[in-house]
Design an enzyme around this catalytic site. Structure first.
Site, PDB file in Angstrom:
ATOM      1  CG  HIS B 139      36.356  37.573  39.709  1.00  0.00           C
ATOM      2  ND1 HIS B 139      37.291  38.198  39.141  1.00  0.00           N
ATOM      3  CD2 HIS B 139      36.606  36.067  40.040  1.00  0.00           C
ATOM      4  CE1 HIS B 139      37.985  36.422  39.382  1.00  0.00           C
ATOM      5  NE2 HIS B 139      37.595  36.039  39.726  1.00  0.00           N
ATOM      6  CG  ASP B 216      30.998  37.565  35.348  1.00  0.00           C
ATOM      7  OD1 ASP B 216      31.279  36.434  34.718  1.00  0.00           O
ATOM      8  OD2 ASP B 216      32.061  38.548  36.066  1.00  0.00           O
ATOM      9  CD  GLN B 219      31.154  31.170  39.372  1.00  0.00           C
ATOM     10  OE1 GLN B 219      31.186  30.377  39.666  1.00  0.00           O
ATOM     11  NE2 GLN B 219      32.935  31.778  39.409  1.00  0.00           N
ATOM     12  CE  LYS B 242      35.329  30.587  36.746  1.00  0.00           C
ATOM     13  NZ  LYS B 242      36.326  30.421  37.620  1.00  0.00           N
ATOM     14  CB  CYS B 380      39.080  36.912  42.455  1.00  0.00           C
ATOM     15  SG  CYS B 380      41.151  35.857  42.105  1.00  0.00           S
TER      16      CYS B 380
END
Lengths: 170, 422
Positions: B139, B216, B219, B242, B380
């Site tokens: 991202h 990261d 997600q 999220k 993104c």
């Protein structure tokens, strides 16, 4: 709320599949590149201005159907018009798309009013306006072609001869 | 799908159905709204998920009966707010199985967490000529901060390529390492494609070369169990919004020794031990990195969101969403002119797709007419788009409160879009 599907059907059936004035011009007097970073839309507009009149105009680019149809109808509308008539249309179209124009009052938009419902799709307004912004930039460019080599339509045409064959067709 | 059922049966032998989605959906008031006159079909969960009543209620309870500034006054409300804020930190700690609660830093979100590590670790330890490894799947939030650092320090960014399925090339990754490699920052699950990366294996390899790794997890955490000790990552970052929590709050997990060695990112109140005009002594972690009044309510809502997800069960969520993914993938594959971008063997319930001759923004606008909310654009993640040579895709991303009826609505919508463009 407008019926988006009918806007698409009216506009897309015609202009998205058979865009008018799609292609490049050989030696445009004015040229600009419009870019919508959010969508990735990119539009080249080239035109020939002689004695204050747009005697030829063409556009090319990667864009959504709304942007492409708007560009197609725009080029058809301004071809043969004077620069100041084109600027009037640019102003009127922008106002209509942003919902700032009462269409009951006199205007010059004609068939372009098919885009009046775009004001109900705030995220798509800029797709419809991009060609008009780009035309405005082209008409107001100081030099006859963009100084950026990447955006130089003459050079692009020379390095992509097939593009020359897709000349403006109306 | 049979295998998903089988896996689940092993995990939760008590229940017959995968998840009681009717009951779960009743927890989410927003799912009842109409878009125009059509029921909302919310398939943009990778951008932000929705909030259950339990979390909304927790926010209301905090604001109505518990709010004051934290770590300051000796009065009742300040004590309650401080306790609740620190309780939320421990819930986050348990959620990712960190060893200690002081290894959890509250930030404003994933982007803020990555920037914290870039400033706190990168600017202190990375020098001219050093190399930072990223991947094509990142991202922008895990690209831009490192580019800023590279520009400032004269460091070099190296990028792990992906194959046509959207999976990382692990051989290429290992070949990128050399004596100048000083940091690896990589996405756990691709937001654009859904690819689940083999991060544990990649972390182990980096550690063999003594290189620290940031994961990261924005997600990943909404969709699967994450155990930072098992992964052995040095940093792990994600956002609350999220995973059914509020916006404006996220976390950074860092191994205590690393966090202690890092310089603060922001200066101000709450992050100090003592201040004179000559010198300031910083507070211990985690407070060293939490300057100023934090979003207290959001942090407490974050904790409540974790409570909610854990009550459903992360393994159950993973199994249910896999079933949904398989169902949706089969349906989309049957649509002529539709192509799925990102066909990794291991995926979360994210489907990026294109339709021949139709721009994603037109797809998104027309699906919205049917109440179907998807994301269209570059997500993104422009390098991913460039890799597949598309300017943009349409992305349907699912959560555990979505059901097969909603997948059917998406499919009907896609066919309608194609009909408009016929």
């Amino acid at each position: 709320m407008m019926n988006t599907k009918s806007l698409y059907q009216e506009v897309i059936l015609d202009h998205n599949r058979k865009p008018r004035n799609y292609g490049v011009l050989d030696h445009p007097s004015h040229h600009a590149v419009g870019h919508n970073p959010l969508c990735g839309d990119r539009l080249d507009i080239a035109l020939n201005l002689e004695n204050g009149q747009i005697n030829n105009i063409a556009f090319q680019g990667e864009s959504c159907a709304i942007c492409k149809a708007s560009a197609s109808m725009m080029t058809a509308a301004v071809k043969g018009k004077t620069r100041s008539d084109a600027e009037t249309l640019i102003q009127e179209f922008r106002e209509m798309a942003m919902g700032e124009r009462d269409l009951n009052h006199p205007h010059h938009l004609g068939h372009l009013t098919v885009f009046s419902g775009i004001r109900d799709l705030p995220t798509r307004v800029k797709c419809a306006i991009l060609p008009w912004h780009t035309l405005h930039a082209a008409l107001n460019a100081l030099s006859s072609v963009s100084t950026e080599a990447d955006n130089d339509p003459v050079q692009n045409a020379a390095s992509h001869p097939e593009a020359l064959n897709r000349q403006a067709n109306s | 799908m049979v295998s998903a059922n089988a896996t689940l049966a092993k995990v939760t032998p008590r229940i017959n159905t995968i998840l009681d989605t009717d009951k779960i959906r009743a927890d989410f008031p927003i799912l009842d709204i109409k878009v125009g006159n059509k029921p909302l079909v919310y398939l943009d969960n990778a951008a932000s998920s929705q909030m259950p009543q339990q979390v909304i209620d927790r926010l209301v309870r905090y604001q109505t009966a518990q709010h004051a500034n934290i770590n300051r006054a000796v009065h009742y409300l300040s004590e309650v707010a401080t306790l609740e804020y620190e309780h939320a930190r421990r819930r986050v700690q348990q959620f990712v199985n960190a060893q200690e609660d002081r290894e959890i830093i509250f930030t404003s979100g994933t982007t803020d967490s990555i920037n914290l590590v870039m400033h706190g670790y990168g600017r202190k330890f990375i020098e001219a000529g050093d190399e930072i490894i990223l991947t094509t799947l990142e991202h922008h939030s895990n690209i831009v901060p490192w580019q800023m650092l590279a520009k400032e320090k004269g460091a070099v960014i190296r990028v792990v390529p992906i194959n046509d399925a959207g999976e990382l090339d692990i051989d290429a990754y290992e070949k990128l390492f050399n004596e100048r490699t000083k940091f690896v920052s990589l996405i756990h699950v691709s937001n654009a494609l859904g690819t689940i990366n083999p991060v544990k294996q990649m972390i182990a390899y980096a550690h063999q070369q003594n290189v620290p790794v940031l994961i990261d997890g924005a997600q990943a955490t909404p969709h699967m169990t994450v155990d930072v000790q098992d992964l052995d990552c040095d940093f792990y970052v994600f956002s609350a919004h999220k995973l059914c929590g509020p916006t404006g709050i996220g976390m950074l997990y860092g191994k205590a020794a690393l966090l202690e060695a890092m310089q603060p990112y922001k200066g101000g109140g709450d992050m100090i031990a003592s201040v004179t005009f000559e010198e300031t002594t910083y507070a211990d972690i985690p407070h060293k990195f939490e300057a100023g009044t934090p979003p207290i309510a959001a942090a407490i809502g974050f904790g409540a969101a974790i409570d909610y997800l854990c009550s459903v069960g992360m393994d159950q969520i993973a199994a249910y969403e896999l079933d949904l993914l398989n169902y949706a993938t089969e349906q989309i594959n049957e649509i002529k002119g539709a192509s799925i971008i990102g066909t990794a063997a291991h995926k979360t319930a994210v489907i990026s797709f294109t339709l021949d001759g139709i721009h994603p923004h037109d797809i998104g606008t027309l699906l919205n007419e049917d109440g179907v909310a998807i994301r269209t654009g570059h997500h993104c993640a422009q390098p991913v788009m460039q890799r597949f040579n598309v300017p943009a895709t349409s992305r349907a991303s699912f959560a555990f409160y979505n059901n097969k009826t909603e997948v059917d609505a998406l499919i009907t919508g896609i066919r309608m879009v194609q009909k408009v463009f016929l």
